[in-house]
Every structure is written in structure tokens, then in C-alpha cells.
Scaffold this motif. Sequence first.
Motif, PDB file in Angstrom:
ATOM      1  N   GLY A 198       2.074 -52.388  24.041  1.00  0.00           N
ATOM      2  CA  GLY A 198       3.151 -52.086  23.115  1.00  0.00           C
ATOM      3  C   GLY A 198       2.708 -51.949  21.679  1.00  0.00           C
ATOM      4  O   GLY A 198       3.541 -51.870  20.771  1.00  0.00           O
ATOM      5  N   SER A 199       1.396 -51.909  21.456  1.00  0.00           N
ATOM      6  CA  SER A 199       0.879 -51.789  20.094  1.00  0.00           C
ATOM      7  C   SER A 199       0.884 -50.329  19.659  1.00  0.00           C
ATOM      8  O   SER A 199       0.837 -49.409  20.480  1.00  0.00           O
ATOM      9  CB  SER A 199      -0.546 -52.346  20.016  1.00  0.00           C
ATOM     10  N   GLN A 200       0.932 -50.130  18.354  1.00  0.00           N
ATOM     11  CA  GLN A 200       0.853 -48.785  17.814  1.00  0.00           C
ATOM     12  C   GLN A 200      -0.591 -48.293  17.859  1.00  0.00           C
ATOM     13  O   GLN A 200      -1.534 -49.076  17.913  1.00  0.00           O
ATOM     14  CB  GLN A 200       1.368 -48.756  16.377  1.00  0.00           C
ATOM     15  N   LYS A 201      -0.740 -46.978  17.843  1.00  0.00           N
ATOM     16  CA  LYS A 201      -2.067 -46.389  17.854  1.00  0.00           C
ATOM     17  C   LYS A 201      -2.823 -46.807  16.596  1.00  0.00           C
ATOM     18  O   LYS A 201      -2.302 -46.694  15.487  1.00  0.00           O
ATOM     19  CB  LYS A 201      -1.962 -44.866  17.918  1.00  0.00           C
ATOM     20  N   PRO A 202      -4.049 -47.340  16.748  1.00  0.00           N
ATOM     21  CA  PRO A 202      -4.815 -47.764  15.567  1.00  0.00           C
ATOM     22  C   PRO A 202      -5.003 -46.613  14.581  1.00  0.00           C
ATOM     23  O   PRO A 202      -5.206 -45.459  14.977  1.00  0.00           O
ATOM     24  CB  PRO A 202      -6.154 -48.208  16.167  1.00  0.00           C
ATOM     25  N   LEU A 203      -4.924 -46.941  13.286  1.00  0.00           N
ATOM     26  CA  LEU A 203      -5.070 -45.913  12.256  1.00  0.00           C
ATOM     27  C   LEU A 203      -6.468 -45.315  12.273  1.00  0.00           C
ATOM     28  O   LEU A 203      -6.647 -44.114  12.106  1.00  0.00           O
ATOM     29  CB  LEU A 203      -4.749 -46.509  10.880  1.00  0.00           C
ATOM     30  N   ASP A 204      -7.458 -46.156  12.459  1.00  0.00           N
ATOM     31  CA  ASP A 204      -8.838 -45.673  12.518  1.00  0.00           C
ATOM     32  C   ASP A 204      -9.413 -46.043  13.880  1.00  0.00           C
ATOM     33  O   ASP A 204     -10.059 -47.081  14.044  1.00  0.00           O
ATOM     34  CB  ASP A 204      -9.660 -46.290  11.385  1.00  0.00           C
ATOM     35  N   ILE A 205      -9.146 -45.196  14.855  1.00  0.00           N
ATOM     36  CA  ILE A 205      -9.555 -45.492  16.218  1.00  0.00           C
ATOM     37  C   ILE A 205     -11.067 -45.527  16.359  1.00  0.00           C
ATOM     38  O   ILE A 205     -11.612 -46.268  17.189  1.00  0.00           O
ATOM     39  CB  ILE A 205      -8.937 -44.464  17.198  1.00  0.00           C
ATOM     40  N   GLU A 206     -11.771 -44.758  15.532  1.00  0.00           N
ATOM     41  CA  GLU A 206     -13.229 -44.723  15.643  1.00  0.00           C
ATOM     42  C   GLU A 206     -13.840 -46.073  15.291  1.00  0.00           C
ATOM     43  O   GLU A 206     -14.822 -46.503  15.901  1.00  0.00           O
ATOM     44  CB  GLU A 206     -13.802 -43.626  14.752  1.00  0.00           C
ATOM     45  N   LYS A 207     -13.252 -46.762  14.305  1.00  0.00           N
ATOM     46  CA  LYS A 207     -13.747 -48.099  13.968  1.00  0.00           C
ATOM     47  C   LYS A 207     -13.493 -49.076  15.114  1.00  0.00           C
ATOM     48  O   LYS A 207     -14.311 -49.963  15.374  1.00  0.00           O
ATOM     49  CB  LYS A 207     -13.076 -48.602  12.693  1.00  0.00           C
ATOM     50  N   VAL A 208     -12.364 -48.896  15.779  1.00  0.00           N
ATOM     51  CA  VAL A 208     -12.058 -49.757  16.922  1.00  0.00           C
ATOM     52  C   VAL A 208     -13.057 -49.511  18.045  1.00  0.00           C
ATOM     53  O   VAL A 208     -13.536 -50.450  18.697  1.00  0.00           O
ATOM     54  CB  VAL A 208     -10.615 -49.513  17.409  1.00  0.00           C
ATOM     55  N   VAL A 209     -13.396 -48.238  18.279  1.00  0.00           N
ATOM     56  CA  VAL A 209     -14.383 -47.909  19.312  1.00  0.00           C
ATOM     57  C   VAL A 209     -15.736 -48.516  18.960  1.00  0.00           C
ATOM     58  O   VAL A 209     -16.428 -49.083  19.821  1.00  0.00           O
ATOM     59  CB  VAL A 209     -14.493 -46.383  19.490  1.00  0.00           C
ATOM     60  N   ASP A 210     -16.126 -48.410  17.684  1.00  0.00           N
ATOM     61  CA  ASP A 210     -17.397 -49.006  17.255  1.00  0.00           C
ATOM     62  C   ASP A 210     -17.391 -50.514  17.455  1.00  0.00           C
ATOM     63  O   ASP A 210     -18.402 -51.105  17.862  1.00  0.00           O
ATOM     64  CB  ASP A 210     -17.653 -48.675  15.779  1.00  0.00           C
ATOM     65  N   SER A 211     -16.237 -51.134  17.177  1.00  0.00           N
ATOM     66  CA  SER A 211     -16.132 -52.583  17.351  1.00  0.00           C
ATOM     67  C   SER A 211     -16.280 -52.970  18.818  1.00  0.00           C
ATOM     68  O   SER A 211     -16.985 -53.928  19.158  1.00  0.00           O
ATOM     69  CB  SER A 211     -14.788 -53.071  16.807  1.00  0.00           C
ATOM     70  N   TYR A 212     -15.620 -52.209  19.696  1.00  0.00           N
ATOM     71  CA  TYR A 212     -15.742 -52.468  21.130  1.00  0.00           C
ATOM     72  C   TYR A 212     -17.185 -52.260  21.592  1.00  0.00           C
ATOM     73  O   TYR A 212     -17.728 -53.058  22.363  1.00  0.00           O
ATOM     74  CB  TYR A 212     -14.814 -51.536  21.915  1.00  0.00           C
ATOM     75  N   ALA A 213     -17.801 -51.174  21.132  1.00  0.00           N
ATOM     76  CA  ALA A 213     -19.175 -50.871  21.548  1.00  0.00           C
ATOM     77  C   ALA A 213     -20.133 -51.976  21.125  1.00  0.00           C
ATOM     78  O   ALA A 213     -21.042 -52.355  21.872  1.00  0.00           O
ATOM     79  CB  ALA A 213     -19.607 -49.529  20.964  1.00  0.00           C
ATOM     80  N   GLN A 214     -19.924 -52.507  19.915  1.00  0.00           N
ATOM     81  CA  GLN A 214     -20.778 -53.594  19.440  1.00  0.00           C
ATOM     82  C   GLN A 214     -20.547 -54.860  20.249  1.00  0.00           C
ATOM     83  O   GLN A 214     -21.497 -55.566  20.613  1.00  0.00           O
ATOM     84  CB  GLN A 214     -20.505 -53.850  17.957  1.00  0.00           C
ATOM     85  N   GLU A 215     -19.273 -55.141  20.538  1.00  0.00           N
ATOM     86  CA  GLU A 215     -18.946 -56.340  21.314  1.00  0.00           C
ATOM     87  C   GLU A 215     -19.517 -56.255  22.728  1.00  0.00           C
ATOM     88  O   GLU A 215     -19.964 -57.256  23.297  1.00  0.00           O
ATOM     89  CB  GLU A 215     -17.426 -56.508  21.374  1.00  0.00           C
ATOM     90  N   LEU A 216     -19.533 -55.047  23.284  1.00  0.00           N
ATOM     91  CA  LEU A 216     -20.014 -54.855  24.652  1.00  0.00           C
ATOM     92  C   LEU A 216     -21.513 -54.614  24.719  1.00  0.00           C
ATOM     93  O   LEU A 216     -22.077 -54.493  25.808  1.00  0.00           O
ATOM     94  CB  LEU A 216     -19.281 -53.675  25.304  1.00  0.00           C
ATOM     95  N   GLY A 217     -22.163 -54.516  23.551  1.00  0.00           N
ATOM     96  CA  GLY A 217     -23.604 -54.296  23.521  1.00  0.00           C
ATOM     97  C   GLY A 217     -24.013 -52.911  23.961  1.00  0.00           C
ATOM     98  O   GLY A 217     -25.044 -52.742  24.629  1.00  0.00           O
TER      99      GLY A 217
END
Length: 504
Positions: free
Chosen positions: A326-345
Motif C-alpha cells: 500500500g506504499s506509494q511509488k518511491p520518488l527515486d526508485i533508482e536509489k532504492v534499487v541501489d540500496s537493495y543491491a547493496q543490502e543483497l551484495g
Amino acid sequence: VIRINKLFCNLSTITGPIKMSKVSCNIGTDEVSMCVFCREDATILMYTQPEEDLTKFPTLAVIKSSWRLTVRKLIGMISGLGSKEIAIMRVTKFWIPDNSNPVYHVMYKVKSAFSEKKILKLQGGSFPNLKWYTLEQVQQMCVSGQLSSPELMEYVAQTLQPRNFYPITSDPEASKEGFDMLNEILESNVLVDVESSYLTPQEQLLKMARFSISEQKRIYKEFLFRTFPNLLMNKVQFQNFTAELGWKKSEWPDLFLCADVTARGGMTFRDLLLFLAATEPDTPHGVGTGEIRCQYIFRYFDKNRDNILDRNELRNLILAISSTKGSQKPLDIEKVVDSYAQELGLGSKPRMSMGTFIKRVGELKFRGTSSLFRSSTSVLKLVPPLSDKYGSISQQPPPSPVSPLPKIASVFPGMSWKGAFPMSSPVDNEHLKSSDKKDFEIATHTIRLSKHGVLEDVRPVDKVTYGKSVSLGGQDHFVRLPSIQYYDEKSPANELLAALKFFA
């Protein structure tokens, strides 16, 4: 040379508009089909049903007749077609739930002379849009999804090039160099005993989805009504089915590709059953079942079918998780992807395999997958009870007489019925005082409903288990949470459950 197994690997590219197909109506009757071929120019006679836009072989139900007479009647329905060489290619025996007798589909091959092609009347007869197709044209229709079932390609290949043929739907125990003349679909190889002492991960998934033998019969009968006399559910039939389960049209193509795990352009009943179990709204996302669900989720988001989630596919997965919460689409989705990629190694250019994805989900480094890939409607609400939706398909035996009511002493030891409700132990509840002599009738059955209103269990009252140590003497035994609080979304208990679900 045709190798059918290789041909069906190309079916992952199927796209195009969705055509609505009708449900079969002859499930209780044998059917005869014929593959008419001309050896001289290697062509096959087929027709296209206008309302379905699917190409198939001429077929006729066997009504108070034999298979041989029915196929000759079928030949006579095509003006100008001779019947000098007729042979059975395959007989398929179908087990039907609620039917004491099996149903058969008989496939004949009929050889037509090249000279007959000029006098055949292809239009205006019982079969619209009759046309001769070359082997290459049938292959193209198979890849594009225009055939009523991919298995039709088997019959075409066996007819035109029998020596260079490899079947895909035959019995796996049979010789791979031959063509099974008899194919039996039996109850024993359709249903899965989910109460067995040892269960495979797939069988465990069916158990956790509450697909008991009874529910499997209901789903299998629905499968037959949509696919009979074919063995595989094609793309159109699958997409119509998932539409009724609440899936969006934009999701249909990817759903089909991830459910068709063998990439042959059609699904067996077992393929469909596992897909439905994985997408059930209430299937747990835990050990075992969660891993299988993650495999489906991975295939769904792997758009290019390279078994790797690249950055774009990972972005789509993250957006889907955000949407289900139910969350809104992130304003900067690319930063979110980078954050996930870093967290997942995964580094700056994330590429994640299925094994890595399942491992990261198990390590709780990739949260939110439990709410993904679920139907909005349970298939058990969609499929009818046996013999209800389409009527009985055979003459059913008369119902057994109702057994007499059980004696109250056999149900509640130590109690006797005298037409009223005397209580031997004092209670404070006004409704249970011994002075209130109220007439009553002994219930014969108990039912259990889920909080969603789904009927889960019905059993005779004498089969209900009870605790011998339970006493009726305490008022707190009858205290119940008012239903208005139970169904109130803002009650403390429901708010706590909603919070836990958000972090699942």
C-alpha cells in the motif's frame, strides 16, 4: 526432421491478443477426432472455430453409436472426402470425478488422395474455415498459440514424419521412439494424497494450500470442462481461467510463462494444480512452501527468461512489493534499487540468480515476498462442488438412506434427553439455569466456517471430538468476543495483525 521437445522450447515467446474460449460441454461423452492428411504434398486438414480463433481437428461426440461408425459419420460431414484408409492413432481414457464410467477420446488418421483435394468442399459445411495446412504452418500456429492444444502437433508429426518423431505427452515409461496408442488418465495418477506420511515439497505445498482429495477432484473436473478432449490446457484457456481468479490482463502473459514450467506451450493438470496452490491467498509463505512460491515469483519477474534478474527486473520486483504494502511509488526508485543491491551484495550492476534470490529471502534480507503472487480469489470459491455447476454427467446411484440420529448418551456421556435441558451443575448464566426448561432438538451435524465465510468442515455430531475434562459449570466458559469487535478492522487485535502482516 522434427524434434518436438526442441520445438516447444520456442513457446516462451508467445504473445498476442487474448481470445475467449468456450467451456467444453461433452465431458460425459466419448469423442472421436480425425487427422486427415495428404501424403503427396504433406498437408493436414484442420478447421478454425470463429468464436475461439483456435485451430483444431474435426471432432464429433459419440451418441448412441460406436467409434467406427462415428468416424465414418465424421468423414461424411466433409463433402468429397473419401475413407479408404482409416486407422486409430491413439485412444485416451479419462477418469471423470462423480462418474462411474470412464470417457474416451479416439484419434483417427484418415488418408486423403491428392486428387480428392480438388473436389473437397471446404466452406459452408459443419466445420467452418476448413483448410489444408503444411507442416511448417502447423508449427507456426503451435508457437503462436493458435492450436487448440500443443499436443495436436504430436499427431501432425506422427502422421507426416513418423520416423522422426519424439512425443511430449506420452507415458514417460513408454518407449521414446514410439507413439503410445493407449493413454490412460487414471485417478491414481491425477490426485495427490496429501495425508501421506512422507510428502515431497510439491505435495507439501498442496497440503498447506488445503487442496485435499475432494478439492483436487473439483479442480480437476473444472480442468476437464475447459480442456477436454485435450490433455493440456492452452494459453487462451489458462488466461481465461486466471481472469476469473482476479488477475489483471497485463499479468496474463507472464503468468502463463511462469506456470508453464516445461515451456511446451500447455499445462497438464498437475502443472495447473501446483500453480494454483502457490497463488492461493492463504497458502503459508514459510519453510518449503515459501521456496516453491519464490521459484514462481522469480520466473514471473524474469521477463527475458535468462534465469537472471537484472536491474530492470529487480526494479519491477521492488515496485510490486511496494504496491502490495500500500506504499506509494518511491520518488527515486533508482536509489532504492541501489540500496537493495547493496543490502543483497549484488554490486553496482545487480544480477541475481534464482538460487541467490531464494537464499536472500530465507535470510530475511529480501522482505515482502509473502504478499506477492497471490490470486485475489481462491480457486476453491470459483470451482463448484462436484456435479453442481454443470449438472451430473452420469446417472448417479440413489442416495443412501439417512442414518438414525445418534443416541445422546453416545455423544455426551452421562447425559440423557427428556425433552428439556436439565443442568445438573449450578451455573450463573441465565440461559443455562436448570429452572429454564426449554424444548430443543439434537443437532445431527456440525459445521465450521472460516472468518471469511468459507465452509471448511462438515461432520456428523457423533464424530466430533470433545474433551472429557471440560465442564459446563463455569460462566467464563461461555464468554465470547462480540462479533462486532471480531470483524472490526480497528479493534486492537486486528490492528496488531495488520501491523505484523506489514512487516512479513
